[in-house]
Design a protein around this motif. Structure first.
Motif, PDB file in Angstrom:
ATOM      1  N   LYS A 110       0.858  -1.158   0.016  1.00 29.87           N
ATOM      2  CA  LYS A 110      -0.073  -0.124   0.175  1.00 29.87           C
ATOM      3  C   LYS A 110       0.867   1.493   0.108  1.00 29.87           C
ATOM      4  O   LYS A 110       1.856   1.391   0.870  1.00 29.87           O
ATOM      5  N   ASN A 111       0.602   2.199  -0.648  1.00 27.31           N
ATOM      6  CA  ASN A 111       1.308   3.568  -1.111  1.00 27.31           C
ATOM      7  C   ASN A 111       0.218   4.563  -0.961  1.00 27.31           C
ATOM      8  O   ASN A 111      -0.788   4.564  -1.454  1.00 27.31           O
ATOM      9  N   THR A 112       0.516   5.640  -0.008  1.00 31.88           N
ATOM     10  CA  THR A 112      -0.324   6.555  -0.094  1.00 31.88           C
ATOM     11  C   THR A 112       0.172   7.937  -0.456  1.00 31.88           C
ATOM     12  O   THR A 112      -0.506   9.002  -0.472  1.00 31.88           O
ATOM     13  N   GLY A 140       2.684   6.036  -6.736  1.00 36.40           N
ATOM     14  CA  GLY A 140       1.456   6.479  -6.329  1.00 36.40           C
ATOM     15  C   GLY A 140       0.388   6.027  -5.445  1.00 36.40           C
ATOM     16  O   GLY A 140       0.572   4.738  -4.923  1.00 36.40           O
ATOM     17  N   PRO A 141      -0.569   6.741  -5.111  1.00 40.79           N
ATOM     18  CA  PRO A 141      -1.634   5.992  -4.127  1.00 40.79           C
ATOM     19  C   PRO A 141      -2.184   4.849  -4.618  1.00 40.79           C
ATOM     20  O   PRO A 141      -2.390   4.629  -6.007  1.00 40.79           O
ATOM     21  N   GLY A 142      -2.365   3.837  -3.855  1.00 43.45           N
ATOM     22  CA  GLY A 142      -3.137   2.515  -3.980  1.00 43.45           C
ATOM     23  C   GLY A 142      -2.529   1.355  -3.611  1.00 43.45           C
ATOM     24  O   GLY A 142      -1.583   1.273  -2.591  1.00 43.45           O
ATOM     25  N   VAL A 143      -3.036   0.246  -4.063  1.00 44.47           N
ATOM     26  CA  VAL A 143      -2.461  -1.186  -3.475  1.00 44.47           C
ATOM     27  C   VAL A 143      -2.248  -2.090  -4.632  1.00 44.47           C
ATOM     28  O   VAL A 143      -3.008  -2.010  -5.457  1.00 44.47           O
ATOM     29  N   THR A 144      -1.093  -2.671  -4.655  1.00 48.01           N
ATOM     30  CA  THR A 144      -0.766  -3.888  -5.521  1.00 48.01           C
ATOM     31  C   THR A 144      -0.640  -5.143  -4.889  1.00 48.01           C
ATOM     32  O   THR A 144      -0.132  -5.316  -3.570  1.00 48.01           O
TER      33      THR A 144
END
Length: 88
Positions: free
Chosen positions: A12-14, A40-44
């Motif tokens: 997760k990246n905010t 960037g924001p989101g989840v992989t």
């Protein structure tokens, strides 16, 4: 008895930068592999599986960017949840 280490979760990246999760599974001399990158924001999603062995092991590292030049310390895959990289 042979066992397999299975790692499932998300990176997760905010923020706006890219972050990558690098993994070394098992005890051989194989190099680390990039398991996931989130820019960037989101989840992989992260889905890793070791080869079957008597005592499967894995270590992970979180890195800024897509390479391994700006990484946190390696930690055991059994120490989840992982802490974020320090800033500054």
């Amino acid at each position: 008895m042979l066992s397999t280490l299975v790692i499932r979760g998300g990176l997760k990246n905010t923020g706006s930068d890219c972050y990558s999760l690098w993994a070394k599974l098992d005890t051989g001399s194989a190099p680390a592999v990039r398991a996931a990158t989130q820019c960037g924001p989101g989840v992989t999603s992260v889905n890793l599986r070791s080869a079957p062995s008597m005592s499967p092991n894995g270590t992970l590292s979180l890195c800024r960017g897509e390479g391994t030049l700006d990484c946190g310390q390696w930690f055991s895959a059994r120490e989840f949840p992982a802490a974020a990289l320090p800033t500054g």
